[in-house]
Scaffold this motif. Structure first.
Motif, PDB file in Angstrom:
ATOM      1  N   LEU A 127      -4.083  26.829 -18.985  1.00  0.00           N
ATOM      2  CA  LEU A 127      -3.387  27.417 -17.851  1.00  0.00           C
ATOM      3  C   LEU A 127      -2.170  26.579 -17.467  1.00  0.00           C
ATOM      4  CD1 LEU A 127      -3.527  29.767 -15.820  1.00  0.00           C
ATOM      5  CD2 LEU A 127      -4.851  28.264 -14.309  1.00  0.00           C
ATOM      6  N   ALA A 128      -2.345  25.270 -17.479  1.00  0.00           N
ATOM      7  CA  ALA A 128      -1.233  24.383 -17.133  1.00  0.00           C
ATOM      8  C   ALA A 128      -0.081  24.532 -18.123  1.00  0.00           C
ATOM      9  CB  ALA A 128      -1.713  22.931 -17.095  1.00  0.00           C
ATOM     10  N   GLY A 129      -0.408  24.804 -19.380  1.00  0.00           N
ATOM     11  CA  GLY A 129       0.616  24.981 -20.397  1.00  0.00           C
ATOM     12  C   GLY A 129       1.266  26.355 -20.361  1.00  0.00           C
ATOM     13  N   GLY A 130       0.689  27.276 -19.589  1.00  0.00           N
ATOM     14  CA  GLY A 130       1.270  28.611 -19.446  1.00  0.00           C
ATOM     15  C   GLY A 130       0.899  29.601 -20.525  1.00  0.00           C
ATOM     16  N   THR A 131       0.040  29.184 -21.478  1.00  0.00           N
ATOM     17  CA  THR A 131      -0.346  30.071 -22.575  1.00  0.00           C
ATOM     18  C   THR A 131      -1.840  29.939 -22.854  1.00  0.00           C
ATOM     19  OG1 THR A 131       1.835  29.839 -23.605  1.00  0.00           O
ATOM     20  CG2 THR A 131       0.072  30.715 -24.972  1.00  0.00           C
TER      21      THR A 131
ATOM     22  N   ARG B 136       2.842  33.098 -17.521  1.00  0.00           N
ATOM     23  CA  ARG B 136       3.914  32.810 -16.580  1.00  0.00           C
ATOM     24  C   ARG B 136       5.125  33.669 -16.914  1.00  0.00           C
ATOM     25  NH1 ARG B 136       3.739  26.185 -16.669  1.00  0.00           N
ATOM     26  NH2 ARG B 136       1.732  25.932 -15.596  1.00  0.00           N
ATOM     27  N   GLY B 137       5.855  34.075 -15.878  1.00  0.00           N
ATOM     28  CA  GLY B 137       7.016  34.914 -16.112  1.00  0.00           C
ATOM     29  C   GLY B 137       6.600  36.281 -16.616  1.00  0.00           C
ATOM     30  N   GLU B 138       7.223  36.735 -17.698  1.00  0.00           N
ATOM     31  CA  GLU B 138       6.883  38.032 -18.269  1.00  0.00           C
ATOM     32  C   GLU B 138       5.594  37.904 -19.079  1.00  0.00           C
ATOM     33  OE1 GLU B 138       9.283  41.702 -20.368  1.00  0.00           O
ATOM     34  OE2 GLU B 138       9.706  39.663 -21.039  1.00  0.00           O
ATOM     35  N   ARG B 139       4.525  38.461 -18.535  1.00  0.00           N
ATOM     36  CA  ARG B 139       3.212  38.319 -19.171  1.00  0.00           C
ATOM     37  C   ARG B 139       3.139  39.137 -20.454  1.00  0.00           C
ATOM     38  NH1 ARG B 139      -0.417  40.130 -14.294  1.00  0.00           N
ATOM     39  NH2 ARG B 139       1.349  41.567 -14.135  1.00  0.00           N
ATOM     40  N   GLY B 140       2.530  38.542 -21.468  1.00  0.00           N
ATOM     41  CA  GLY B 140       2.397  39.224 -22.744  1.00  0.00           C
ATOM     42  C   GLY B 140       1.633  38.367 -23.726  1.00  0.00           C
ATOM     43  N   ALA B 141       1.771  38.679 -25.012  1.00  0.00           N
ATOM     44  CA  ALA B 141       1.042  37.942 -26.044  1.00  0.00           C
ATOM     45  C   ALA B 141       1.860  37.878 -27.316  1.00  0.00           C
ATOM     46  CB  ALA B 141      -0.309  38.611 -26.315  1.00  0.00           C
ATOM     47  N   GLU B 142       1.644  36.800 -28.067  1.00  0.00           N
ATOM     48  CA  GLU B 142       2.336  36.637 -29.346  1.00  0.00           C
ATOM     49  C   GLU B 142       1.825  37.617 -30.390  1.00  0.00           C
ATOM     50  OE1 GLU B 142       1.871  32.611 -30.507  1.00  0.00           O
ATOM     51  OE2 GLU B 142       3.143  31.801 -28.904  1.00  0.00           O
ATOM     52  N   HIS B 143       0.512  37.852 -30.389  1.00  0.00           N
ATOM     53  CA  HIS B 143      -0.064  38.748 -31.395  1.00  0.00           C
ATOM     54  C   HIS B 143      -1.289  39.450 -30.805  1.00  0.00           C
ATOM     55  CE1 HIS B 143      -0.879  40.360 -35.342  1.00  0.00           C
ATOM     56  NE2 HIS B 143      -2.119  39.911 -35.295  1.00  0.00           N
ATOM     57  N   VAL B 144      -1.368  40.743 -31.051  1.00  0.00           N
ATOM     58  CA  VAL B 144      -2.484  41.547 -30.556  1.00  0.00           C
ATOM     59  C   VAL B 144      -3.002  42.428 -31.675  1.00  0.00           C
ATOM     60  CG1 VAL B 144      -3.216  43.340 -28.922  1.00  0.00           C
ATOM     61  CG2 VAL B 144      -1.584  41.589 -28.189  1.00  0.00           C
ATOM     62  N   THR B 145      -4.317  42.454 -31.839  1.00  0.00           N
ATOM     63  CA  THR B 145      -4.952  43.424 -32.723  1.00  0.00           C
ATOM     64  C   THR B 145      -5.937  44.233 -31.894  1.00  0.00           C
ATOM     65  OG1 THR B 145      -6.664  41.809 -33.350  1.00  0.00           O
ATOM     66  CG2 THR B 145      -4.731  41.998 -34.789  1.00  0.00           C
ATOM     67  N   ALA B 146      -6.070  45.502 -32.215  1.00  0.00           N
ATOM     68  CA  ALA B 146      -6.951  46.364 -31.430  1.00  0.00           C
ATOM     69  C   ALA B 146      -7.566  47.435 -32.308  1.00  0.00           C
ATOM     70  CB  ALA B 146      -6.173  47.013 -30.282  1.00  0.00           C
TER      71      ALA B 146
ATOM     72  N   VAL C 181       4.193  41.414 -27.620  1.00  0.00           N
ATOM     73  CA  VAL C 181       4.046  42.567 -26.731  1.00  0.00           C
ATOM     74  C   VAL C 181       3.941  42.082 -25.292  1.00  0.00           C
ATOM     75  CG1 VAL C 181       1.524  42.604 -26.916  1.00  0.00           C
ATOM     76  CG2 VAL C 181       2.748  44.696 -26.299  1.00  0.00           C
ATOM     77  N   THR C 182       4.497  42.853 -24.354  1.00  0.00           N
ATOM     78  CA  THR C 182       4.380  42.527 -22.930  1.00  0.00           C
ATOM     79  C   THR C 182       3.388  43.458 -22.264  1.00  0.00           C
ATOM     80  OG1 THR C 182       6.170  44.010 -22.263  1.00  0.00           O
ATOM     81  CG2 THR C 182       6.790  41.760 -22.885  1.00  0.00           C
ATOM     82  N   LEU C 183       2.821  43.006 -21.145  1.00  0.00           N
ATOM     83  CA  LEU C 183       1.872  43.830 -20.422  1.00  0.00           C
ATOM     84  C   LEU C 183       2.523  45.120 -19.943  1.00  0.00           C
ATOM     85  CD1 LEU C 183      -0.990  44.089 -19.243  1.00  0.00           C
ATOM     86  CD2 LEU C 183      -0.188  42.882 -17.212  1.00  0.00           C
ATOM     87  N   ASP C 184       3.796  45.035 -19.564  1.00  0.00           N
ATOM     88  CA  ASP C 184       4.498  46.220 -19.069  1.00  0.00           C
ATOM     89  C   ASP C 184       4.690  47.283 -20.145  1.00  0.00           C
ATOM     90  OD1 ASP C 184       4.697  45.148 -16.550  1.00  0.00           O
ATOM     91  OD2 ASP C 184       6.705  44.321 -16.867  1.00  0.00           O
ATOM     92  N   ALA C 185       4.572  46.878 -21.419  1.00  0.00           N
ATOM     93  CA  ALA C 185       4.761  47.827 -22.517  1.00  0.00           C
ATOM     94  C   ALA C 185       3.517  48.652 -22.773  1.00  0.00           C
ATOM     95  CB  ALA C 185       5.154  47.093 -23.797  1.00  0.00           C
TER      96      ALA C 185
END
Length: 233
Positions: free
Chosen positions: A67-71, A102-112, A228-232
């Motif tokens: 959490l402290a690292g933001g990721t 932090r900032g624009e929430r999202g992820a580097e890689h997502v599989t679903a 990908v961002t959460l807003d997407a």
């Protein structure tokens, strides 16, 4: 004055207890923060995807250093049902790595992975084709049936993954009034409309469909997306 062995033992025990309390307190704080974060993430996803029976797990320990690292290294999500840009799915299972908090929430890689139920596919098919079609599963094929001016129409098709293009629909058979015909001869351009069936509009930009299998309960999809961002969603 020289301490007696009893006093030395008492000091050692006291120091040990102090360390245990400090370490235990840190672990407790980490677990409490971890729990709050999972709940907050679940609330955000639930409101975004209309997800039911949602379970969010943040993997890795300790959590506070992530959490402290933001990721966050690894986040797992499961829901019995959800809505992806209006497309209803069941058995949603997601893994996100490199989750930015932090900032624009999202992820580097997502599989679903998820299942698009037959009823949801039927609604999508009607929207794409403009026809009032009923959809059924026969083996690994979808069979769409309807009528034009009272004349029965039936079309069989298979679906396959097409990466960034979503899905490839291939018509394997067509009939009009019970007689087999060339798919290109289907009225009102129905063959071309069915061949254009896809789910790209329901996925985040840049998402790729990596798996698509027709099962008795609908279409089983596997999807992957980077950055990908959460807003997407």
């Amino acid at each position: 004055m020289t301490r007696t062995p009893r006093r030395r033992v008492g000091c050692l025990v006291g120091s040990t207890l102090a360390v245990v309390v400090l370490v235990g307190g840190s672990v407790l704080a980490d677990r409490v923060a971890h729990g709050f974060a999972q709940d907050a993430a679940a609330d955000a996803v639930r409101s975004r995807l209309s997800a039911a029976d949602l379970d969010v797990r943040i993997e890795g320990f300790p959590f506070l250093t992530q959490l402290a690292g933001g990721t966050l290294d690894d986040v797992r999500l499961a829901a019995s049902s959800a809505s992806l840009q209006g497309l209803d799915v069941t058995d949603l299972d997601v893994r996100a790595t490199g989750v930015v908090v932090r900032g624009e929430r999202g992820a580097e890689h997502v599989t679903a992975t998820a299942t698009v139920p037959t009823a949801a596919l039927e609604a999508l098919l009607r929207e794409r084709s403009g026809w009032d079609l009923a959809l059924a599963v026969q083996g690994q094929e979808l069979v769409a049936t309807g009528a034009l001016a009272g004349v029965p129409v039936s079309v069989s098709l298979t679906l396959a993954p097409a990466g960034a293009d979503g899905l490839t629909a291939t018509i394997t058979g067509a009939s009009l009034a019970g007689l087999g015909i060339d798919p290109g001869a289907l009225p009102d351009g129905l063959g071309a409309r069915l061949a254009d069936l896809s789910v790209v509009d329901q996925l985040p930009a840049g998402a790729e469909v990596t798996g698509a299998t027709v099962e008795a309960d609908g279409l089983h999809l596997a999807v992957a997306v980077d950055d990908v961002t959460l807003d997407a969603l």
